[in-house]
Scaffold this motif. Structure first.
Motif, PDB file in Angstrom:
ATOM      1  N   VAL A 125       0.664  -1.329   0.199  1.00  0.00           N
ATOM      2  CA  VAL A 125       0.101   0.183  -0.177  1.00  0.00           C
ATOM      3  C   VAL A 125       0.471   1.271   0.212  1.00  0.00           C
ATOM      4  CG1 VAL A 125      -0.011   1.301   0.013  1.00  0.00           C
ATOM      5  CG2 VAL A 125      -0.545   1.279  -0.845  1.00  0.00           C
ATOM      6  N   GLY A 175      12.467 -10.596   3.651  1.00  0.00           N
ATOM      7  CA  GLY A 175      12.597 -11.808   2.367  1.00  0.00           C
ATOM      8  C   GLY A 175      10.728 -12.651   1.694  1.00  0.00           C
ATOM      9  N   ASN A 176      10.422 -12.827   3.217  1.00  0.00           N
ATOM     10  CA  ASN A 176       9.808 -13.731   3.583  1.00  0.00           C
ATOM     11  C   ASN A 176       8.993 -13.436   2.336  1.00  0.00           C
ATOM     12  OD1 ASN A 176      10.595 -15.120   6.353  1.00  0.00           O
ATOM     13  ND2 ASN A 176       9.857 -13.044   6.653  1.00  0.00           N
ATOM     14  N   THR A 177       8.213 -14.104   1.962  1.00  0.00           N
ATOM     15  CA  THR A 177       6.747 -14.547   0.933  1.00  0.00           C
ATOM     16  C   THR A 177       5.890 -14.199   2.003  1.00  0.00           C
ATOM     17  OG1 THR A 177       8.562 -16.164  -0.493  1.00  0.00           O
ATOM     18  CG2 THR A 177       5.610 -15.806  -0.857  1.00  0.00           C
ATOM     19  N   VAL A 178       5.169 -13.248   1.486  1.00  0.00           N
ATOM     20  CA  VAL A 178       3.155 -12.837   2.334  1.00  0.00           C
ATOM     21  C   VAL A 178       2.551 -13.193   1.241  1.00  0.00           C
ATOM     22  CG1 VAL A 178       2.086 -11.022   2.937  1.00  0.00           C
ATOM     23  CG2 VAL A 178       4.966 -10.559   3.060  1.00  0.00           C
ATOM     24  N   TYR A 179       2.432 -13.509   0.308  1.00  0.00           N
ATOM     25  CA  TYR A 179       1.962 -14.508  -0.773  1.00  0.00           C
ATOM     26  C   TYR A 179       1.786 -14.249  -2.050  1.00  0.00           C
ATOM     27  CZ  TYR A 179      -3.503 -14.311  -2.193  1.00  0.00           C
ATOM     28  OH  TYR A 179      -4.361 -14.554  -3.137  1.00  0.00           O
ATOM     29  N   SER A 180       1.675 -14.890  -2.572  1.00  0.00           N
ATOM     30  CA  SER A 180       1.656 -15.877  -4.074  1.00  0.00           C
ATOM     31  C   SER A 180       0.652 -16.458  -4.721  1.00  0.00           C
ATOM     32  CB  SER A 180       3.080 -16.411  -3.874  1.00  0.00           C
ATOM     33  OG  SER A 180       3.455 -16.973  -5.343  1.00  0.00           O
ATOM     34  N   ILE A 181       0.194 -15.997  -5.693  1.00  0.00           N
ATOM     35  CA  ILE A 181      -0.175 -16.297  -6.797  1.00  0.00           C
ATOM     36  C   ILE A 181      -0.037 -16.128  -8.027  1.00  0.00           C
ATOM     37  CG2 ILE A 181      -1.619 -13.623  -6.665  1.00  0.00           C
ATOM     38  CD1 ILE A 181      -4.397 -15.062  -6.971  1.00  0.00           C
ATOM     39  N   GLN A 182      -0.734 -17.161  -8.886  1.00  0.00           N
ATOM     40  CA  GLN A 182       0.157 -17.108 -10.330  1.00  0.00           C
ATOM     41  C   GLN A 182      -0.882 -16.416 -11.662  1.00  0.00           C
ATOM     42  OE1 GLN A 182       3.013 -18.711  -9.731  1.00  0.00           O
ATOM     43  NE2 GLN A 182       2.336 -19.191 -12.481  1.00  0.00           N
ATOM     44  N   GLU A 183      -0.977 -14.988 -10.791  1.00  0.00           N
ATOM     45  CA  GLU A 183      -1.644 -14.268 -11.583  1.00  0.00           C
ATOM     46  C   GLU A 183      -1.420 -12.835 -11.337  1.00  0.00           C
ATOM     47  OE1 GLU A 183      -6.286 -13.287 -10.282  1.00  0.00           O
ATOM     48  OE2 GLU A 183      -6.002 -15.234 -10.157  1.00  0.00           O
ATOM     49  N   LYS A 184      -1.462 -11.616 -12.010  1.00  0.00           N
ATOM     50  CA  LYS A 184      -1.296 -10.269 -11.920  1.00  0.00           C
ATOM     51  C   LYS A 184      -2.948  -9.296 -10.980  1.00  0.00           C
ATOM     52  CE  LYS A 184      -1.009  -8.315 -15.760  1.00  0.00           C
ATOM     53  NZ  LYS A 184       0.252  -7.771 -17.311  1.00  0.00           N
ATOM     54  N   GLY A 185      -2.472  -8.310 -11.167  1.00  0.00           N
ATOM     55  CA  GLY A 185      -3.989  -7.493 -10.751  1.00  0.00           C
ATOM     56  C   GLY A 185      -3.535  -7.082  -9.375  1.00  0.00           C
ATOM     57  N   PHE A 186      -2.984  -7.621  -8.370  1.00  0.00           N
ATOM     58  CA  PHE A 186      -2.780  -6.856  -7.209  1.00  0.00           C
ATOM     59  C   PHE A 186      -2.113  -5.255  -6.901  1.00  0.00           C
ATOM     60  CE2 PHE A 186      -3.850 -11.030  -5.929  1.00  0.00           C
ATOM     61  CZ  PHE A 186      -5.040 -10.540  -4.491  1.00  0.00           C
ATOM     62  N   TYR A 187      -2.637  -4.535  -6.093  1.00  0.00           N
ATOM     63  CA  TYR A 187      -1.790  -2.906  -6.838  1.00  0.00           C
ATOM     64  C   TYR A 187      -1.446  -2.220  -5.166  1.00  0.00           C
ATOM     65  CZ  TYR A 187      -0.474   1.658  -8.059  1.00  0.00           C
ATOM     66  OH  TYR A 187      -0.039   2.797  -8.640  1.00  0.00           O
ATOM     67  N   PRO A 188      -0.165  -2.902  -4.499  1.00  0.00           N
ATOM     68  CA  PRO A 188      -0.051  -1.782  -3.557  1.00  0.00           C
ATOM     69  C   PRO A 188      -0.698   0.190  -3.143  1.00  0.00           C
ATOM     70  CG  PRO A 188       1.924  -1.869  -4.294  1.00  0.00           C
ATOM     71  CD  PRO A 188       0.848  -1.949  -5.513  1.00  0.00           C
ATOM     72  N   ILE A 189      -1.583  -0.348  -2.135  1.00  0.00           N
ATOM     73  CA  ILE A 189      -2.233   1.207  -2.020  1.00  0.00           C
ATOM     74  C   ILE A 189      -0.795   1.906  -0.427  1.00  0.00           C
ATOM     75  CG2 ILE A 189      -4.078   0.795  -3.997  1.00  0.00           C
ATOM     76  CD1 ILE A 189      -6.145   0.766  -1.143  1.00  0.00           C
ATOM     77  N   GLY A 190      -0.299   1.281  -0.063  1.00  0.00           N
ATOM     78  CA  GLY A 190       0.044   1.737   1.299  1.00  0.00           C
ATOM     79  C   GLY A 190      -0.863   0.809   2.591  1.00  0.00           C
ATOM     80  N   ASN A 191       0.045   1.680   3.893  1.00  0.00           N
ATOM     81  CA  ASN A 191      -0.576   1.233   4.754  1.00  0.00           C
ATOM     82  C   ASN A 191      -0.536  -0.350   4.900  1.00  0.00           C
ATOM     83  OD1 ASN A 191       0.115   2.817   6.871  1.00  0.00           O
ATOM     84  ND2 ASN A 191      -1.497   4.085   5.145  1.00  0.00           N
ATOM     85  N   GLY A 192      -0.129  -1.496   4.135  1.00  0.00           N
ATOM     86  CA  GLY A 192      -0.575  -3.471   3.744  1.00  0.00           C
ATOM     87  C   GLY A 192      -1.226  -3.503   3.492  1.00  0.00           C
ATOM     88  N   LEU A 193      -1.863  -2.433   2.383  1.00  0.00           N
ATOM     89  CA  LEU A 193      -3.124  -2.630   1.763  1.00  0.00           C
ATOM     90  C   LEU A 193      -2.986  -2.932   0.090  1.00  0.00           C
ATOM     91  CD1 LEU A 193      -4.268  -1.845   4.743  1.00  0.00           C
ATOM     92  CD2 LEU A 193      -6.221  -0.959   3.727  1.00  0.00           C
ATOM     93  N   PHE A 194      -3.961  -3.705  -0.729  1.00  0.00           N
ATOM     94  CA  PHE A 194      -3.578  -3.942  -1.902  1.00  0.00           C
ATOM     95  C   PHE A 194      -5.031  -4.092  -2.074  1.00  0.00           C
ATOM     96  CE2 PHE A 194       0.060  -5.703   0.143  1.00  0.00           C
ATOM     97  CZ  PHE A 194       1.123  -5.112  -0.817  1.00  0.00           C
TER      98      PHE A 194
END
Length: 464
Positions: A12, A429-448
């Motif tokens: 975010v 370097g910890n993976t928080v979340y992984s998915i086989q697609e795109k479209g997430f956009y960070p908007i700040g403060n840990g929100l997407f």
């Protein structure tokens, strides 16, 4: 209300949207609303508590630095339910006419933009709903607008702390009010102050004058502190305005006293950015630098301190590069300057010459900078030039590498042919979340945010 998303869970600006031309027909009681609109301009719904006119100067020797979590930190990745954006207005999320058109962060608040129906329909309205970061609805601006006797398309014009400016439409007109999101206190802004917008603790307004449309400012008690005499006006620091007059920029204080003469082609704000629409990750009150930059009439870059003292510099920066990303930052009482792809300290010592320009927030943001070398290797570096994280375009081509947000999170998007992968990571370097697609956009403060099924959804990351 939250929903847990399955996936890899390991170690975010909101801009003003279309004014609904049909709001004259969208009143809770059209005959009553006209009377309310006229009378409410003269009265205050409730009194507003006395506030300071802008952010209290709280200068530190360093900008905000996002924290580095422990190795093997684990996370939850949750969807924030935005159902109340619909149900609080009598709609349903499943209604094909209802859609969430965008979501943005304003400090500690999430603001969603709602469209209902088609713009050419008599049912059309566009309004804002405000949530806290836990997903609790704080305010539905459409409902406030209706309660005050105006149309459904109630929207905000910026947020500072718990204060926002509301735009309330009726019969093609707009009325404006200062609103406290905590106390629910509301106070109308005199109609002589056109299109007021919140700007980090002051309210910038416009007014038609003999010399053209000019800008001035009010404090949060709605006192006029800067008259409408400038071609542009915005807050440059907690105590200074960046103003434009006769095609040149200068700095003025809250008494409209000129602190830096109007001799400059451009002046960067003291948070290091020229345009706040590029600074979703740069919290204004946590990132005020000791110095900023200005470009004089001879295309020479000078340094300006917070008292308006001007000193020469050895930097040569093209005018258009002053508006790209974060140009000035400050860490451990040292000032750093970004010139295109190069970052140096104020003495000219190089930190990096490979700034990744694919981010609106390029440069040092929350303590870190994304770089890209000629071999397609991406690095996340700290202010000493040390590498925190590295990734090369070997197996996948890197489509996007976001800046670090306030929570120390960043996003990397990869592609290979028709395959796409998105990873959200932390500074260890910890993976928080992984998915086989795109479209997430960070908007700040840990929100997407993610666009799905013709509307936006919002997700948040929580450390376990």
């Amino acid at each position: 209300m939250k929903k847990i998303i399955s996936g890899v869970l390991g170690a975010v600006m909101l801009t003003s949207v279309l004014c609904a031309c049909n709001d004259g027909g969208n009143q809770s009681n059209s005959s009553q609303s006209g009377d309310n609109a006229n009378s409410s301009q003269q009265t205050v719904t409730t009194e507003v508590a006395t506030t300071q006119p802008a952010t209290e100067p709280n200068y530190k020797d360093t900008n905000y630095v996002a924290p580095i979590p422990p190795k093997n930190q684990t996370y939850k990745f949750e969807e924030i339910s935005l159902d109340e954006a619909a149900t609080s207005s009598g709609y349903s999320m499943s209604d094909s006419a209802f859609r969430i058109n965008d979501a943005d962060m304003y400090g500690e608040y999430l603001v969603v933009q709602v469209f209902y129906s088609n713009i050419n329909s008599t049912d059309f309205c566009a309004y804002n709903v405000i949530f806290d970061l836990d997903g609790n609805m704080v305010a539905n601006i459409s409902n406030i607008s209706i309660e005050e006797g105006y149309g459904k398309s109630g929207q905000i014009q910026g947020i500072y702390g718990d204060y926002t400016v509301l735009r309330l439409p009726i019969h093609g007109e707009d009325k404006y009010a200062l609103y406290n999101l905590k106390t629910k206190e509301l106070k109308y802004i005199d109609s002589e102050y056109g299109s007021p917008k919140m700007d980090n603790g002051v309210i910038v307004f416009g007014k038609e004058e003999e010399t053209g449309y000019k800008y001035g400012a009010l404090d949060l008690d709605l006192n006029e502190i800067v008259p409408a005499e400038y071609d542009e006006l915005s807050l440059a620091s907690p105590t200074l305005f960046r103003a434009k007059k006769d095609e040149k920029y200068g700095l003025i204080d809250f008494n409209n006293k000129v602190v830096v003469d109007f001799n400059y082609k451009d002046i960067v704000k003291f948070n290091g950015v020229e345009d706040d629409s590029f600074s979703a990750f740069v919290d204004f009150d946590k990132n005020i630098n000791k110095y900023t930059l200005a470009l004089d009439e001879n295309d020479k870059i000078v340094l300006i301190d917070r008292q308006g003292k001007i000193s020469d510099s050895n930097f040569e920066i093209l005018e258009h590069n002053l508006g790209v990303g974060r140009v000035v930052s400050q860490y451990d009482n040292k000032t750093y300057i970004k010139n295109n792809k190069i970052v140096t300290d104020i003495d000219g010592n190089s930190i990096t010459d490979n700034v990744f320009k694919g981010n609106l927030n390029c440069g040092f943001v929350n303590g870190y900078c994304v770089t890209e070398d000629d071999d397609g290797v991406y690095n996340l570096v700290d202010i000493n030039g040390g590498t925190i994280y590295t990734k090369s375009s070997d197996e996948y081509e890197i489509e996007h590498f976001s800046s670090v947000d306030q929570n120390g999170l960043f996003e990397v998007v990869y592609s290979l042919g028709n395959s796409v992968k998105t990873e959200i990571l932390d500074l260890s370097g910890n993976t928080v979340y992984s998915i086989q697609e795109k479209g997430f956009y960070p908007i700040g403060n840990g929100l997407f945010e993610k666009y799905e099924n013709k509307q936006y959804r919002v997700y948040r990351v929580i450390a376990e």
